[in-house]
Design a protein around this motif. Structure first.
Motif, PDB file in Angstrom:
ATOM      1  N   GLN A 189       1.104  -1.346   0.319  1.00 28.75           N
ATOM      2  CA  GLN A 189      -0.333  -0.075  -0.275  1.00 28.75           C
ATOM      3  C   GLN A 189       1.028   1.651  -0.098  1.00 28.75           C
ATOM      4  N   VAL A 190       0.820   2.476  -0.762  1.00 32.62           N
ATOM      5  CA  VAL A 190       1.409   3.459  -1.031  1.00 32.62           C
ATOM      6  C   VAL A 190       0.871   4.606   0.212  1.00 32.62           C
ATOM      7  N   GLY A 191       2.303   5.361   0.746  1.00 36.38           N
ATOM      8  CA  GLY A 191       2.170   5.907   2.028  1.00 36.38           C
ATOM      9  C   GLY A 191       0.608   7.122   1.221  1.00 36.38           C
ATOM     10  N   ASP A 192       0.317   7.342   3.029  1.00 35.12           N
ATOM     11  CA  ASP A 192      -0.455   8.484   3.136  1.00 35.12           C
ATOM     12  C   ASP A 192       0.065   9.169   2.583  1.00 35.12           C
ATOM     13  N   SER A 193      -0.639  10.729   1.872  1.00 32.08           N
ATOM     14  CA  SER A 193      -1.055  12.467   1.622  1.00 32.08           C
ATOM     15  C   SER A 193      -1.278  13.443   2.265  1.00 32.08           C
ATOM     16  N   GLY A 194      -0.799  14.307   2.673  1.00 38.60           N
ATOM     17  CA  GLY A 194      -1.914  15.458   3.198  1.00 38.60           C
ATOM     18  C   GLY A 194      -1.491  16.559   3.588  1.00 38.60           C
ATOM     19  N   GLN A 195      -1.941  17.605   4.842  1.00 37.30           N
ATOM     20  CA  GLN A 195      -0.919  18.691   4.978  1.00 37.30           C
ATOM     21  C   GLN A 195      -0.578  18.257   6.889  1.00 37.30           C
TER      22      GLN A 195
END
Ligand SMILES: [Zn+2]
Length: 237
Positions: free
Chosen positions: A42-48
């Protein structure tokens, strides 16, 4: 430095607060996080990350750190630097993560339709795949799609269970994935149970009920080398 992995207990957390514990060339480490680091296909999360003064730092990716259970939040280039000890508000790119949770859980269901050793897998927000060690003639896209969607329609709640390393060793049939052995050494292993459908070690993020997946469609089936047959799926609709 260990990070408290909040997504393990609640994969639906979209926001949290955390303290910066380290800043280095790879990125930012926090005392706790909702960002899933790339792993298990599973790919890593993105965000802020949001500073107290309102400055926003875009997190392009999350990766495992050097210590067990540590997470490095990888900022976009030319983002403001944060200071150790500073409190931040974490915001996940939620539509992206939810798509990952649906597709990830869909692969668990599909792995019970295609009964063969799993040699690899990958989950990205728009599509996911499993590789099987199986005869190509046994794979039929319409059949896989129909059977997987019939299981999804059961609307079963998923459960997280923990067992000891010794219990897992006594039940090797639980490990379907030949290429990714569950992490050992901490003494316990996390399993995902979909009652009546699937039970296998997994540290990823899943939907609470498989009905949330809706349905899947098979994008393609192709041969990837002598032993690998790749089945790629997306969310339907
Ligand atoms: Zn999983």
């Amino acid at each position: 430095m260990t990070t408290e992995l909040l997504f393990r207990e609640d994969a639906y957390l979209r926001t949290a607060t955390a303290r910066v514990v380290a800043v280095h060339e790879r990125g930012i480490e926090l005392d706790r996080t909702i960002f899933y680091p790339q792993g298990g296909g599973q790919v890593g999360d993105s965000g802020q990350l949001v500073r107290a003064n309102g400055e926003r730092i875009r997190v392009a990716d999350a990766r495992k750190g050097e210590a067990p259970d540590s997470v490095v939040h990888v900022p976009d280039a030319s983002m403001p630097r944060v200071d150790v000890g500073e409190m931040l508000t974490l915001e996940l790119d939620w539509p992206r993560r939810l798509a990952l949770m649906k597709l990830h859980t869909a692969l668990h269901v599909m792995s019970c339709v295609v009964v063969a050793p799993v040699t690899g897998g990958n989950i990205s927000p728009d599509k996911a795949r499993l590789d099987f060690d199986i005869d190509m003639r046994l794979l039929d896209a319409a059949h896989i799609e129909c059977e997987t969607n019939a299981l999804i329609a059961r609307g079963v709640a998923t459960e997280t269970v923990w067992i000891s390393d010794a219990e897992l060793d006594a039940r090797p049939e639980l490990v379907k994935t030949m290429s990714v052995q569950p992490p050992r050494g901490s003494g316990k292993v996390r399993l995902l149970r979909i009652p009546g459908i699937d039970l296998q070690p997994c540290g990823g993020t899943h939907v609470a009920n498989i009905a949330e997946i809706g349905a899947i469609r098979v994008l393609k089936i192709r041969s990837e080398g002598r032993r690998n047959r790749r089945v790629e799926v997306a969310l339907a609709g």
